[in-house]
Write an enzyme that holds these catalytic residues in place. Structure first.
Site, PDB file in Angstrom:
ATOM      1  N   GLN A  68       0.842  -1.163  -0.031  1.00  0.00           N
ATOM      2  CA  GLN A  68       0.030  -0.124  -0.061  1.00  0.00           C
ATOM      3  C   GLN A  68       0.990   1.293   0.120  1.00  0.00           C
ATOM      4  O   GLN A  68       0.472   2.381  -0.619  1.00  0.00           O
ATOM      5  CB  GLN A  68      -0.964   0.037   1.225  1.00  0.00           C
ATOM      6  CG  GLN A  68      -1.955   0.762   1.047  1.00  0.00           C
ATOM      7  CD  GLN A  68      -3.422   0.328   0.309  1.00  0.00           C
ATOM      8  OE1 GLN A  68      -3.564  -0.930   0.606  1.00  0.00           O
ATOM      9  NE2 GLN A  68      -4.153   0.956  -0.499  1.00  0.00           N
ATOM     10  N   LYS A  85       1.825   1.706  -3.730  1.00  0.00           N
ATOM     11  CA  LYS A  85       0.554   2.089  -4.509  1.00  0.00           C
ATOM     12  C   LYS A  85       0.153   3.432  -4.170  1.00  0.00           C
ATOM     13  O   LYS A  85      -0.226   4.119  -5.165  1.00  0.00           O
ATOM     14  CB  LYS A  85      -0.339   0.994  -4.042  1.00  0.00           C
ATOM     15  CG  LYS A  85      -1.717   1.072  -4.482  1.00  0.00           C
ATOM     16  CD  LYS A  85      -2.830   0.349  -4.032  1.00  0.00           C
ATOM     17  CE  LYS A  85      -2.692  -0.978  -3.616  1.00  0.00           C
ATOM     18  NZ  LYS A  85      -3.679  -1.997  -3.635  1.00  0.00           N
ATOM     19  N   LYS A  88      -2.710  -0.806   6.558  1.00  0.00           N
ATOM     20  CA  LYS A  88      -3.660  -2.058   6.295  1.00  0.00           C
ATOM     21  C   LYS A  88      -4.019  -2.519   7.714  1.00  0.00           C
ATOM     22  O   LYS A  88      -3.406  -2.447   8.657  1.00  0.00           O
ATOM     23  CB  LYS A  88      -3.040  -3.000   5.501  1.00  0.00           C
ATOM     24  CG  LYS A  88      -4.180  -3.801   4.635  1.00  0.00           C
ATOM     25  CD  LYS A  88      -4.437  -3.179   3.183  1.00  0.00           C
ATOM     26  CE  LYS A  88      -5.470  -4.017   2.544  1.00  0.00           C
ATOM     27  NZ  LYS A  88      -5.535  -3.403   1.304  1.00  0.00           N
ATOM     28  N   ASP A 108     -11.805  -4.047   2.005  1.00  0.00           N
ATOM     29  CA  ASP A 108     -10.835  -4.833   1.277  1.00  0.00           C
ATOM     30  C   ASP A 108     -11.711  -6.283   1.191  1.00  0.00           C
ATOM     31  O   ASP A 108     -12.862  -6.155   1.152  1.00  0.00           O
ATOM     32  CB  ASP A 108      -9.446  -4.962   1.768  1.00  0.00           C
ATOM     33  CG  ASP A 108      -8.251  -5.602   1.044  1.00  0.00           C
ATOM     34  OD1 ASP A 108      -7.730  -5.104   0.159  1.00  0.00           O
ATOM     35  OD2 ASP A 108      -8.195  -7.044   1.085  1.00  0.00           O
ATOM     36  N   THR A 162     -11.831   0.586  -8.382  1.00  0.00           N
ATOM     37  CA  THR A 162     -10.733  -0.343  -8.680  1.00  0.00           C
ATOM     38  C   THR A 162     -10.694  -0.937  -9.971  1.00  0.00           C
ATOM     39  O   THR A 162      -9.656  -1.216 -10.610  1.00  0.00           O
ATOM     40  CB  THR A 162     -10.736  -1.230  -7.355  1.00  0.00           C
ATOM     41  OG1 THR A 162     -10.722  -0.499  -6.066  1.00  0.00           O
ATOM     42  CG2 THR A 162      -9.338  -2.144  -7.492  1.00  0.00           C
ATOM     43  N   ASN A 180     -16.260  -7.283  -5.710  1.00  0.00           N
ATOM     44  CA  ASN A 180     -16.560  -5.998  -6.015  1.00  0.00           C
ATOM     45  C   ASN A 180     -15.333  -5.516  -7.215  1.00  0.00           C
ATOM     46  O   ASN A 180     -15.509  -5.007  -8.356  1.00  0.00           O
ATOM     47  CB  ASN A 180     -16.167  -5.140  -5.001  1.00  0.00           C
ATOM     48  CG  ASN A 180     -15.959  -3.609  -5.158  1.00  0.00           C
ATOM     49  OD1 ASN A 180     -14.815  -3.228  -5.176  1.00  0.00           O
ATOM     50  ND2 ASN A 180     -17.038  -3.177  -5.499  1.00  0.00           N
ATOM     51  N   SER A 183     -10.455   6.647  -3.166  1.00  0.00           N
ATOM     52  CA  SER A 183     -10.630   6.965  -1.749  1.00  0.00           C
ATOM     53  C   SER A 183      -9.892   8.200  -1.233  1.00  0.00           C
ATOM     54  O   SER A 183     -10.623   9.019  -0.496  1.00  0.00           O
ATOM     55  CB  SER A 183      -9.877   5.864  -0.922  1.00  0.00           C
ATOM     56  OG  SER A 183     -10.794   4.779  -0.821  1.00  0.00           O
TER      57      SER A 183
HETATM   58  N1  GLU Z   1      -8.232  -2.471  -0.222  1.00  0.00           N
HETATM   59  C1  GLU Z   1      -8.004  -1.369  -1.343  1.00  0.00           C
HETATM   60  C2  GLU Z   1      -6.528  -1.434  -1.775  1.00  0.00           C
HETATM   61  O1  GLU Z   1      -5.978  -2.795  -1.764  1.00  0.00           O
HETATM   62  C3  GLU Z   1      -8.586  -0.010  -1.170  1.00  0.00           C
HETATM   63  C4  GLU Z   1      -7.832   0.663  -0.139  1.00  0.00           C
HETATM   64  C5  GLU Z   1      -8.415   2.207   0.131  1.00  0.00           C
HETATM   65  O2  GLU Z   1      -9.216   2.712  -0.451  1.00  0.00           O
HETATM   66  O3  GLU Z   1      -7.933   2.568   1.258  1.00  0.00           O
HETATM   67  O4  GLU Z   1      -6.098  -0.592  -2.431  1.00  0.00           O
END
Ligand code: GLU
Length: 447
Positions: free
Chosen positions: A110, A113, A125, A165, A208, A239, A379
């Site tokens: 994350q 990302k 996370k 998630d 996503t 999703n 987000s």
């Molecule tokens: N769980 C999603 C990811 O793996 C979204 C995380 C979010 O929106 O904070 O990126």
């Protein structure tokens, strides 16, 4: 021993029980070696040692009462991994196989990302080993309330902003948001992926999946190809798959598979827009976590029990289920079938040996931390919407999402090119994501 080798060997000693975390770190660190050579000051300030150690890890008890009046106890997690470029941001995963190693691998991914989105969000996370499948709504609500009763003291709109998630969708977010508000008496954008009636963002649900397809489109474009008319193997049916299927259909591609833990569906007519697309939502909402009923509902389709879809011949492969669904065995099948493009939708769907095998055999790989960043990017837009006490229209969101995905693709391609690696999106995404984090960490001193 090189700097990277030394950090990895230390990491393996300290985290021997967390193979997924080691896998994620190994993948990133081995590909940023050229950047480290250029910047000896990183080693001098132990940048990597600091980067692989979460800033804070919270583990807690989540007690709740099931519908039979029996007390159940789950384990809750929130790993606040890196706040160099913004408040911790990342989803919550509820699944029976969740343990600290899964949350740490997801939290580590994350960081990069979120950096790639170009937006000011750090990496975090969380989640629980709670399995929402087969639970009643009332049980899910009681679990979510108990989970938030501990989590609320560690998060906040400017501190740490969780989202969904696997196993956490709008329903769970709603229950957790309600509990946060009761406990803190603050109405703030502390969670994203909220319902539209209480601060949620238009387009966040499909973001996503749409983002993944925009990224795949850019990959194909690089080779003068387009999505129109392409056959696509998609895994999962949740999703992320749903959004992916929808955008692929809109752009004229044909999705021939979906999958679940029970096996995969092959639909020769395609998982087309309308009834079939909507049926994915029904499957998800059924709480059974199986895809077999698709073949009963649409008899032209075949269900292959216990099998994964990677042996099906296609132009493009988009895994959207969970980590490590493509191992060496599947990679070999894909190469034998002439696979040219793999765009990763789920987080770390491919093992490291499979990744290098695919790349060596000429498969173009779009890495998940770049390809699926559209969800967390939206987000962040939701955070901005909440902080500005405003509402953005779907068109405003879609336009930003598309722009962000094109930028992520281009910056990964550029970073790879700059380091003489050609069109290697895997290395390029790691390098581009890392560079911003490194700059911020260096500027902020030893912390
Ligand atoms: N769980 C999603 C990811 O793996 C979204 C995380 C979010 O929106 O904070 O990126």
């Amino acid at each position: 021993m090189s700097y990277v080798e030394r950090v990895l060997s230390e990491l393996e000693k300290k985290n021997a029980e967390q193979p997924e975390f080691i896998q994620a770190v190994t993948e990133v660190l081995t590909s940023i070696a050229p950047v480290l050579e250029k910047h000896p000051e990183y080693e001098a300030s132990a940048l990597l040692e600091r980067l692989v150690e979460p800033e804070r890890q919270i583990m807690f008890r989540v007690p709740w009462v099931d519908d039979n009046g029996k007390v159940q106890v789950n384990r809750g997690f929130r790993v606040q991994f890196n706040s160099a470029i913004g408040p911790y941001k990342g989803g919550l995963r509820f699944a029976p196989n969740v343990y600290l190693g899964i949350i740490k691998f997801l939290g580590f991914e994350q960081i990069f990302k979120n950096s790639l989105t170009g937006l000011p969000i750090g990496g975090g996370k969380g989640g629980s080993d709670f399995d929402p499948n087969g639970k009643s709504d009332a049980e899910i609500m009681r679990f979510c309330q108990s989970f938030m009763t501990e989590l609320f003291r560690h998060i906040g709109a400017e501190t740490d902003v969780p989202a969904g998630d696997l196993g956490v969708g709008a329903k769970e977010i709603g229950y957790m948001f309600g509990q946060y508000k009761r406990l803190k008496n603050v109405y703030e954008g502390v969670l994203t992926g909220k319902g539209l009636a209480y601060g949620g963002l238009n387009g966040r649900t499909e973001a996503t999946g749409y983002g993944i397809v925009f990224f795949a489109r850019e990959m194909l474009k690089h080779f003068g190809e387009e999505l129109k008319g392409k056959e696509v193997v998609v895994s999962g049916f949740g999703n992320v798959s749903w959004g992916t299927v929808q955008k692929l259909n809109q752009l004229g591609a044909k999705v021939v598979t979906i999958s679940g833990p029970d096996g995969y569906i092959y639909d020769p007519d395609g998982v087309t827009a309308g009834e079939k697309e909507d049926y994915l939502l029904e499957l998800r909402a059924s709480g059974k976590n199986i895809c077999a009923p698709y073949a009963e509902k649409f008899p032209n389709a075949t269900f292959y029990p216990g099998k994964k879809p990677w042996g099906v011949k296609a132009d493009l492969y988009i895994p959207c289920a969970t980590q490590n669904e493509i191992t060496m065995k599947e990679a070999e099948e894909m190469v034998a079938n002439g696979c040219k493009f793999l765009c990763e939708g789920s987080n770390m769907p491919t093992t490291n040996d499979a990744l290098s095998y695919l790349q060596k055999n000429g498969v173009v790989v779009g890495p998940s931390k770049a390809a699926n960043a559209g969800g967390v990017a939206c987000s962040c837009i939701e955070m901005g919407q909440n902080a500005g006490h405003t509402v953005f229209s779907p068109d405003q969101v879609y336009a930003q999402l598309e722009n962000i995905m094109v930028n992520i693709h281009d910056s990964a391609a550029k970073a790879s090119e700059e380091y003489g690696l050609g069109y290697n999106l895997l290395a390029g995404a790691n390098i581009a994501g890392f560079q911003k984090i490194a700059d911020a960490m260096m500027a902020q001193g030893i912390c």
